[in-house]
Design a protein around this motif. Sequence first.
Motif, PDB file in Angstrom:
ATOM      1  N   ALA A 176      -1.401   5.943  51.459  1.00 42.86           N
ATOM      2  CA  ALA A 176      -1.776   5.061  52.458  1.00 42.86           C
ATOM      3  C   ALA A 176      -3.098   4.487  52.360  1.00 42.86           C
ATOM      4  O   ALA A 176      -3.504   3.569  52.497  1.00 42.86           O
ATOM      5  CB  ALA A 176      -1.425   5.443  53.830  1.00 42.86           C
TER       6      ALA A 176
ATOM      7  N   SER B  25      -4.267   2.418  49.858  1.00 39.19           N
ATOM      8  CA  SER B  25      -4.055   1.037  49.888  1.00 39.19           C
ATOM      9  C   SER B  25      -4.989   0.088  50.900  1.00 39.19           C
ATOM     10  O   SER B  25      -4.925  -1.036  50.915  1.00 39.19           O
ATOM     11  CB  SER B  25      -2.614   1.057  50.391  1.00 39.19           C
ATOM     12  OG  SER B  25      -2.661   1.434  51.816  1.00 39.19           O
ATOM     13  N   LEU B  26      -5.970   1.169  51.362  1.00 44.50           N
ATOM     14  CA  LEU B  26      -6.958   0.385  52.277  1.00 44.50           C
ATOM     15  C   LEU B  26      -7.720  -0.531  51.430  1.00 44.50           C
ATOM     16  O   LEU B  26      -8.191  -0.234  50.299  1.00 44.50           O
ATOM     17  CB  LEU B  26      -7.779   1.365  53.366  1.00 44.50           C
ATOM     18  CG  LEU B  26      -6.874   2.273  53.986  1.00 44.50           C
ATOM     19  CD1 LEU B  26      -7.931   3.442  54.594  1.00 44.50           C
ATOM     20  CD2 LEU B  26      -6.418   1.534  55.327  1.00 44.50           C
TER      21      LEU B  26
ATOM     22  N   ASP C 201       1.815  -1.534  60.851  1.00 45.66           N
ATOM     23  CA  ASP C 201       1.136  -1.429  59.306  1.00 45.66           C
ATOM     24  C   ASP C 201       1.420  -2.964  58.967  1.00 45.66           C
ATOM     25  O   ASP C 201       2.559  -3.538  58.965  1.00 45.66           O
ATOM     26  CB  ASP C 201       1.757  -0.449  58.480  1.00 45.66           C
ATOM     27  CG  ASP C 201       1.424   0.856  58.675  1.00 45.66           C
ATOM     28  OD1 ASP C 201       0.428   1.135  59.628  1.00 45.66           O
ATOM     29  OD2 ASP C 201       1.877   1.881  57.909  1.00 45.66           O
ATOM     30  N   VAL C 202       0.402  -3.668  58.283  1.00 47.82           N
ATOM     31  CA  VAL C 202       0.553  -4.793  57.705  1.00 47.82           C
ATOM     32  C   VAL C 202      -0.306  -5.138  56.395  1.00 47.82           C
ATOM     33  O   VAL C 202      -1.216  -4.393  56.257  1.00 47.82           O
ATOM     34  CB  VAL C 202      -0.068  -5.926  58.757  1.00 47.82           C
ATOM     35  CG1 VAL C 202      -1.382  -5.782  59.185  1.00 47.82           C
ATOM     36  CG2 VAL C 202      -0.053  -7.383  57.965  1.00 47.82           C
ATOM     37  N   ASN C 203       0.517  -5.564  55.480  1.00 47.60           N
ATOM     38  CA  ASN C 203      -0.149  -5.858  54.061  1.00 47.60           C
ATOM     39  C   ASN C 203      -0.715  -7.265  54.129  1.00 47.60           C
ATOM     40  O   ASN C 203       0.072  -8.074  54.230  1.00 47.60           O
ATOM     41  CB  ASN C 203       0.923  -5.631  52.914  1.00 47.60           C
ATOM     42  CG  ASN C 203       0.324  -5.690  51.571  1.00 47.60           C
ATOM     43  OD1 ASN C 203      -0.026  -6.720  51.243  1.00 47.60           O
ATOM     44  ND2 ASN C 203      -0.026  -4.495  50.916  1.00 47.60           N
ATOM     45  N   ILE C 204      -1.969  -7.442  53.785  1.00 44.27           N
ATOM     46  CA  ILE C 204      -2.735  -8.581  53.549  1.00 44.27           C
ATOM     47  C   ILE C 204      -3.539  -8.749  52.190  1.00 44.27           C
ATOM     48  O   ILE C 204      -4.301  -7.834  51.959  1.00 44.27           O
ATOM     49  CB  ILE C 204      -3.517  -9.071  54.645  1.00 44.27           C
ATOM     50  CG1 ILE C 204      -2.795  -9.136  55.710  1.00 44.27           C
ATOM     51  CG2 ILE C 204      -4.330 -10.316  54.439  1.00 44.27           C
ATOM     52  CD1 ILE C 204      -3.639  -9.356  57.273  1.00 44.27           C
ATOM     53  N   ASN C 205      -3.257  -9.439  51.359  1.00 44.93           N
ATOM     54  CA  ASN C 205      -3.795  -9.554  50.010  1.00 44.93           C
ATOM     55  C   ASN C 205      -3.965  -8.245  49.249  1.00 44.93           C
ATOM     56  O   ASN C 205      -4.652  -7.761  48.745  1.00 44.93           O
ATOM     57  CB  ASN C 205      -5.220 -10.147  50.092  1.00 44.93           C
ATOM     58  CG  ASN C 205      -5.329 -11.491  50.513  1.00 44.93           C
ATOM     59  OD1 ASN C 205      -4.467 -12.110  50.824  1.00 44.93           O
ATOM     60  ND2 ASN C 205      -6.309 -12.149  50.240  1.00 44.93           N
ATOM     61  N   ASP C 206      -2.857  -7.683  49.323  1.00 43.15           N
ATOM     62  CA  ASP C 206      -2.673  -6.217  48.766  1.00 43.15           C
ATOM     63  C   ASP C 206      -3.338  -4.904  49.337  1.00 43.15           C
ATOM     64  O   ASP C 206      -3.239  -3.973  48.846  1.00 43.15           O
ATOM     65  CB  ASP C 206      -2.760  -6.225  46.947  1.00 43.15           C
ATOM     66  CG  ASP C 206      -2.011  -7.376  46.395  1.00 43.15           C
ATOM     67  OD1 ASP C 206      -0.824  -7.393  46.700  1.00 43.15           O
ATOM     68  OD2 ASP C 206      -2.407  -7.900  45.503  1.00 43.15           O
ATOM     69  N   TYR C 207      -3.865  -5.450  50.415  1.00 43.94           N
ATOM     70  CA  TYR C 207      -4.539  -4.445  51.332  1.00 43.94           C
ATOM     71  C   TYR C 207      -3.870  -4.133  52.579  1.00 43.94           C
ATOM     72  O   TYR C 207      -3.111  -4.799  53.004  1.00 43.94           O
ATOM     73  CB  TYR C 207      -6.042  -4.698  51.440  1.00 43.94           C
ATOM     74  CG  TYR C 207      -6.843  -4.490  50.314  1.00 43.94           C
ATOM     75  CD1 TYR C 207      -7.050  -3.617  49.496  1.00 43.94           C
ATOM     76  CD2 TYR C 207      -7.331  -6.099  49.849  1.00 43.94           C
ATOM     77  CE1 TYR C 207      -7.859  -3.699  48.478  1.00 43.94           C
ATOM     78  CE2 TYR C 207      -8.472  -5.875  48.902  1.00 43.94           C
ATOM     79  CZ  TYR C 207      -8.414  -4.846  48.048  1.00 43.94           C
ATOM     80  OH  TYR C 207      -9.412  -4.866  46.998  1.00 43.94           O
ATOM     81  N   THR C 208      -3.825  -2.759  52.975  1.00 49.81           N
ATOM     82  CA  THR C 208      -2.962  -2.376  54.148  1.00 49.81           C
ATOM     83  C   THR C 208      -4.037  -2.318  55.422  1.00 49.81           C
ATOM     84  O   THR C 208      -5.080  -1.582  55.275  1.00 49.81           O
ATOM     85  CB  THR C 208      -2.409  -1.060  54.025  1.00 49.81           C
ATOM     86  OG1 THR C 208      -1.459  -1.274  53.041  1.00 49.81           O
ATOM     87  CG2 THR C 208      -1.663  -0.673  55.309  1.00 49.81           C
TER      88      THR C 208
END
Length: 459
Positions: A36, A39-40, A375-382
Motif C-alpha cells: 500500500a 502505491s502512494l 481508499d481511492v486510486n487516482i492516476n495509478d496512485y492511492t
Amino acid sequence: METINVCVIIGFVLGVYMFVRKLNEIWYLVKLGRKAYKSLPPGDMGWPLLGSSFSFYKAFTVGGDPDSFIYHLLTRNGRVGMYKSHLYGRPTIIVTDPEICRRIYLDDEIFKPNYPKSVKILEVNGLFSRIDHKSAYRIMVAPMNGYEVLSHYVDFIDQVMAKGLEEWSSMKEPIELLGEIGSLFFKVISRIFLGTDIGASRMAELETLYKDLGPAILSILPYDLPGLTFHRALKARKKIENILECVIEEKRRALEKEEREVESQMDKLIMARDEKWMKLYDNNAIIDLLLGLLHAGHHTPAYAAMWALVHISEKLHVFHKAKEEQESIIKQRPSTQKGLTFQEIKQMKYLMKFINELLRRNTIAVASFRKAKKDVNINDYTIPKGWNNYSPKPGTFLPFGIGTRFCPGSELTKLEITILLHHFILNYKMERVNPKCCITHLPAPKLVDNCLCTITKLP
C-alpha cells in the motif's frame, strides 16, 4: 586519534539525523504495509509529528514564496500532479493538477471536507458538517446569487461603499485598508443574514469579535493557551455564540407570535420546517451555519477587494481603461437617477474582466482540504482512507471552488468589489505608505501592514 573521534561523532550524528528523518516514513510503511505504501504518490513525509509543516510555514508566511513549496515538489519528484506529505499533524496528499483537483471537488461520495483544528474554530458544535447540507446551502445561497436577487441589494451596497470611501478620504492619518474594507463588507453580509433589527451596538460588537476570530484560521499553534492567537479566538467565538443565541431567541419569539414578518436569512432558518412541519434547525445548527458564513462573507472578500484597489492603483493603463468605461456608463444615465443600478453594473465588461484576472492571480483561499472516506486510486496512485487531500495551488480558475461546496457568496463578492471599484475609479486615488511592504500568505495573501495607505478624493 582526535580526527577519528570527530569523524565518528559526525557519522553518529548524521546516522541519528537520517534515522529520525525517516521515522515518519517508517511509521506509515508499517501502518499501511509495503504494498500500500508503494502505491502512494512520490513525496516526503517529513519529520515525526511535524511532517513538512516548517517548510510549508516558511513558504507561506512573511517574506516566503508559496510557489517555492510547489516547485520543490515538482523538481524533486517530477510533474505527477500528486505528492505525499504530512501537514497540520496529518498524512496528506498534495494535489497540483487542475483535473485531479476538479475530480476531488466534485466527488462527495469519496471525499468529505475535513479541515485542520484551527479552521474548525468556525464551528461551535460541529453540526454544520452533519446537518442536511443541501437544504441549508439553498437557504444560504438564495440571497447571494442570481441577478434578480442581487439587484435588491445594489442600493444598499452602493450607499455603504460610497460612504466608506468618503469617510476614508476624510481621515487625517493613514488607514489600514484591509480592515476598513472588512468593516464595509461586514455591514453588507450582516444586513443580509441578520437583518436590520439586532441593534447597532450588537452589530459593532460582533464585528470587533470577528477581528479576533480571523487571525486564528490556519494558525500555526491551534492551542487554547493564554497569550496565543487561538486562545483569543476561542474567547471571541464564545461571545459571538452568546450574541447569536440571544438574537435567535428574540427573533424566534417574535416570529412565532407573528409580531414581525420574515426578513433576513436568519428568520428563514428559524422558520424552516420539514414536510411534517417540524423545525429543521435548532439554535445550535443556526449558530453553526451563521458563525462561518458571517466570517466568510466579509473576511475573505476583503482580501480580494484590497488587492483590487492595490492593482488598479498601480497599473495606470488598466485604471484609465476602467475609468473610461465607468465614465461612459455615467454619461448614459438619466439626470434624475441617483446611484448605481444593476443594469449599469452588467455593462461593466472590462471591470469584470479585471476582477476575474484579480481572482486568478491572487488566490485568496490558499488551501482546500478533503478527507478520503475510503481508499481511492487516482492516476495509478492511492489516497488511503482517512488521509487528507490538500490543494495549495489548483492551477486553474477555481477561485470559489466547485461542486456542492462551491462558495455561495461568489456573485455577491464580485458585486461588492465592482461597486467599490466603481466609486474609487471615478472619485478617488490611493497612495500606499509602504510600497515595498512584504506579503504573508496565511490565512490568506495580504500585505503585512494591512495595506496602510491614504485615500484622497479627486477634485
